[in-house]
Design a protein around this motif. Structure first.
Motif, PDB file in Angstrom:
ATOM      1  N   PRO A 148       0.828  -1.208   0.000  1.00  0.00           N
ATOM      2  CA  PRO A 148       0.000   0.000   0.000  1.00  0.00           C
ATOM      3  C   PRO A 148       0.865   1.262   0.000  1.00  0.00           C
ATOM      4  N   ASP A 149       0.350   2.319  -0.598  1.00  0.00           N
ATOM      5  CA  ASP A 149       1.092   3.577  -0.696  1.00  0.00           C
ATOM      6  C   ASP A 149       1.495   4.137   0.670  1.00  0.00           C
ATOM      7  N   ASP A 150       0.701   3.861   1.702  1.00  0.00           N
ATOM      8  CA  ASP A 150       1.005   4.428   3.013  1.00  0.00           C
ATOM      9  C   ASP A 150       1.777   3.457   3.920  1.00  0.00           C
ATOM     10  N   THR A 151       2.420   2.446   3.313  1.00  0.00           N
ATOM     11  CA  THR A 151       3.223   1.509   4.102  1.00  0.00           C
ATOM     12  C   THR A 151       4.377   2.237   4.774  1.00  0.00           C
ATOM     13  N   ALA A 152       4.580   1.931   6.042  1.00  0.00           N
ATOM     14  CA  ALA A 152       5.710   2.483   6.788  1.00  0.00           C
ATOM     15  C   ALA A 152       6.297   1.372   7.645  1.00  0.00           C
ATOM     16  N   LEU A 153       7.608   1.320   7.690  1.00  0.00           N
ATOM     17  CA  LEU A 153       8.286   0.327   8.516  1.00  0.00           C
ATOM     18  C   LEU A 153       8.830   0.998   9.761  1.00  0.00           C
ATOM     19  N   GLU A 154       8.603   0.372  10.887  1.00  0.00           N
ATOM     20  CA  GLU A 154       9.147   0.871  12.144  1.00  0.00           C
ATOM     21  C   GLU A 154      10.091  -0.186  12.691  1.00  0.00           C
ATOM     22  N   LEU A 155      11.342   0.194  12.904  1.00  0.00           N
ATOM     23  CA  LEU A 155      12.343  -0.726  13.420  1.00  0.00           C
ATOM     24  C   LEU A 155      12.111  -0.967  14.908  1.00  0.00           C
ATOM     25  N   VAL A 156      11.938  -2.228  15.279  1.00  0.00           N
ATOM     26  CA  VAL A 156      11.734  -2.605  16.672  1.00  0.00           C
ATOM     27  C   VAL A 156      13.046  -3.103  17.271  1.00  0.00           C
ATOM     28  N   SER A 157      13.786  -3.904  16.492  1.00  0.00           N
ATOM     29  CA  SER A 157      15.035  -4.466  16.974  1.00  0.00           C
ATOM     30  C   SER A 157      15.928  -4.784  15.775  1.00  0.00           C
ATOM     31  N   ARG A 158      17.248  -4.649  15.971  1.00  0.00           N
ATOM     32  CA  ARG A 158      18.202  -4.947  14.894  1.00  0.00           C
ATOM     33  C   ARG A 158      19.422  -5.635  15.488  1.00  0.00           C
ATOM     34  N   THR A 159      19.837  -6.707  14.828  1.00  0.00           N
ATOM     35  CA  THR A 159      21.072  -7.398  15.157  1.00  0.00           C
ATOM     36  C   THR A 159      21.943  -7.378  13.916  1.00  0.00           C
ATOM     37  N   VAL A 160      23.176  -6.876  14.052  1.00  0.00           N
ATOM     38  CA  VAL A 160      24.091  -6.771  12.921  1.00  0.00           C
ATOM     39  C   VAL A 160      25.276  -7.688  13.168  1.00  0.00           C
ATOM     40  N   GLY A 161      25.527  -8.569  12.216  1.00  0.00           N
ATOM     41  CA  GLY A 161      26.692  -9.448  12.266  1.00  0.00           C
ATOM     42  C   GLY A 161      27.611  -9.133  11.109  1.00  0.00           C
ATOM     43  N   ILE A 162      28.676  -9.855  11.017  1.00  0.00           N
ATOM     44  CA  ILE A 162      29.650  -9.601   9.955  1.00  0.00           C
ATOM     45  C   ILE A 162      29.103  -9.977   8.579  1.00  0.00           C
ATOM     46  N   ASP A 163      28.109 -10.873   8.543  1.00  0.00           N
ATOM     47  CA  ASP A 163      27.576 -11.333   7.260  1.00  0.00           C
ATOM     48  C   ASP A 163      26.051 -11.267   7.162  1.00  0.00           C
ATOM     49  N   ARG A 164      25.411 -10.568   8.115  1.00  0.00           N
ATOM     50  CA  ARG A 164      23.946 -10.488   8.056  1.00  0.00           C
ATOM     51  C   ARG A 164      23.406  -9.371   8.930  1.00  0.00           C
ATOM     52  N   VAL A 165      22.224  -8.911   8.541  1.00  0.00           N
ATOM     53  CA  VAL A 165      21.459  -7.965   9.349  1.00  0.00           C
ATOM     54  C   VAL A 165      20.103  -8.618   9.576  1.00  0.00           C
ATOM     55  N   VAL A 166      19.696  -8.698  10.818  1.00  0.00           N
ATOM     56  CA  VAL A 166      18.400  -9.276  11.152  1.00  0.00           C
ATOM     57  C   VAL A 166      17.560  -8.172  11.790  1.00  0.00           C
ATOM     58  N   ASP A 167      16.471  -7.833  11.123  1.00  0.00           N
ATOM     59  CA  ASP A 167      15.571  -6.798  11.623  1.00  0.00           C
ATOM     60  C   ASP A 167      14.259  -7.400  12.066  1.00  0.00           C
ATOM     61  N   TRP A 168      13.716  -6.839  13.106  1.00  0.00           N
ATOM     62  CA  TRP A 168      12.334  -7.064  13.489  1.00  0.00           C
ATOM     63  C   TRP A 168      11.655  -5.738  13.172  1.00  0.00           C
ATOM     64  N   LEU A 169      10.785  -5.772  12.170  1.00  0.00           N
ATOM     65  CA  LEU A 169      10.119  -4.560  11.704  1.00  0.00           C
ATOM     66  C   LEU A 169       8.627  -4.657  11.952  1.00  0.00           C
ATOM     67  N   TYR A 170       8.061  -3.534  12.259  1.00  0.00           N
ATOM     68  CA  TYR A 170       6.617  -3.415  12.396  1.00  0.00           C
ATOM     69  C   TYR A 170       6.140  -2.663  11.157  1.00  0.00           C
ATOM     70  N   ASP A 171       5.270  -3.278  10.397  1.00  0.00           N
ATOM     71  CA  ASP A 171       4.761  -2.696   9.154  1.00  0.00           C
ATOM     72  C   ASP A 171       3.364  -2.133   9.448  1.00  0.00           C
ATOM     73  N   HIS A 172       3.229  -0.836   9.264  1.00  0.00           N
ATOM     74  CA  HIS A 172       1.934  -0.233   9.542  1.00  0.00           C
ATOM     75  C   HIS A 172       1.687   0.916   8.567  1.00  0.00           C
ATOM     76  N   ALA A 173       0.459   1.324   8.494  1.00  0.00           N
ATOM     77  CA  ALA A 173       0.100   2.458   7.647  1.00  0.00           C
ATOM     78  C   ALA A 173       0.546   3.746   8.344  1.00  0.00           C
ATOM     79  N   ARG A 174       1.040   4.684   7.553  1.00  0.00           N
ATOM     80  CA  ARG A 174       1.427   5.973   8.113  1.00  0.00           C
ATOM     81  C   ARG A 174       0.191   6.677   8.650  1.00  0.00           C
ATOM     82  N   GLN A 175       0.380   7.365   9.730  1.00  0.00           N
ATOM     83  CA  GLN A 175      -0.737   8.112  10.308  1.00  0.00           C
ATOM     84  C   GLN A 175      -0.761   9.508   9.664  1.00  0.00           C
ATOM     85  N   THR A 176      -1.742   9.759   8.829  1.00  0.00           N
ATOM     86  CA  THR A 176      -1.865  11.064   8.195  1.00  0.00           C
ATOM     87  C   THR A 176      -3.127  11.750   8.677  1.00  0.00           C
ATOM     88  N   LYS A 177      -3.057  13.064   8.742  1.00  0.00           N
ATOM     89  CA  LYS A 177      -4.242  13.829   9.171  1.00  0.00           C
ATOM     90  C   LYS A 177      -4.675  14.745   8.074  1.00  0.00           C
TER      91      LYS A 177
END
Length: 177
Positions: A148-177
């Motif tokens: 959807p056009d209003d998709t927004a990702l919010e980073l909850v947690s990130r683990t960075v290694g030498i050969d990978r990035v593991v994200d826990w993302l929350y995908d939600h619609a942007r709050q527009t007024k």
């Protein structure tokens, strides 16, 4: 190793060498074994039986996929500083990649952040692609423009290694007024 000055380190997963090493050595431990000297790094793999010397070789009876994956990452972490790289800022590359996917919605720029022969496997939906052509088609026809056009990702947690990035993302619609 003493005869070749080009050898800067050794990674061993079979039989452990005897004697004092002359270069840094990365060894498999046996359920909590301590480092055995300044030049030896010992990591343990609890899921691997003490007699399993070839747990990183897929065709071998001792192969353990989860331990082999951890051993690969540990080996890269051990070797890269000793060999002078290559070193990448995976976190910055990943942030750029997700910006192109979700904010800019650019298939070309998204693909430009990937390796020459990329693959993607979205595990929950078993979708993705293997190779540049198939993955480009997947991104263009089924992924980037399907959000959807209003998709927004919010980073909850990130683990960075030498050969990978593991994200826990929350995908939600942007709050527009």
């Amino acid at each position: 190793m003493d005869t070749s000055p080009k050898i800067v380190a050794s990674v061993v997963y079979g039989c452990c060498p005897t004697g004092e090493p002359t270069v840094p050595v990365h060894l498999p431990g046996r359920h909590g074994g301590p480092n055995r000297g300044e030049l030896q790094t010992v990591n343990t793999y609890p899921a691997v039986p003490a007699t399993a010397g070839f747990f990183t070789i897929p065709a071998h009876a001792d192969y353990r996929a989860s331990a082999a994956t951890v051993a690969h990452t540990r080996s890269l972490s051990f070797l890269k500083p000793l060999m002078g790289g290559p070193c990448f800022d995976l976190e910055a590359i990943w942030d750029e990649h997700t910006r192109y996917e979700f904010a800019d919605r650019s298939v070309e720029e998204t693909m430009a952040t990937m390796v020459d022969e990329p693959y993607v496997n979205h595990v929950p939906t078993l979708t993705g692609g293997i190779g540049r052509a198939k993955l480009t088609s997947f991104c263009r026809d089924h992924f980037i423009f399907s959000n959807p056009d209003d998709t927004a990702l919010e980073l909850v947690s990130r683990t960075v290694g030498i050969d990978r990035v593991v994200d826990w993302l929350y995908d939600h619609a942007r709050q527009t007024k």
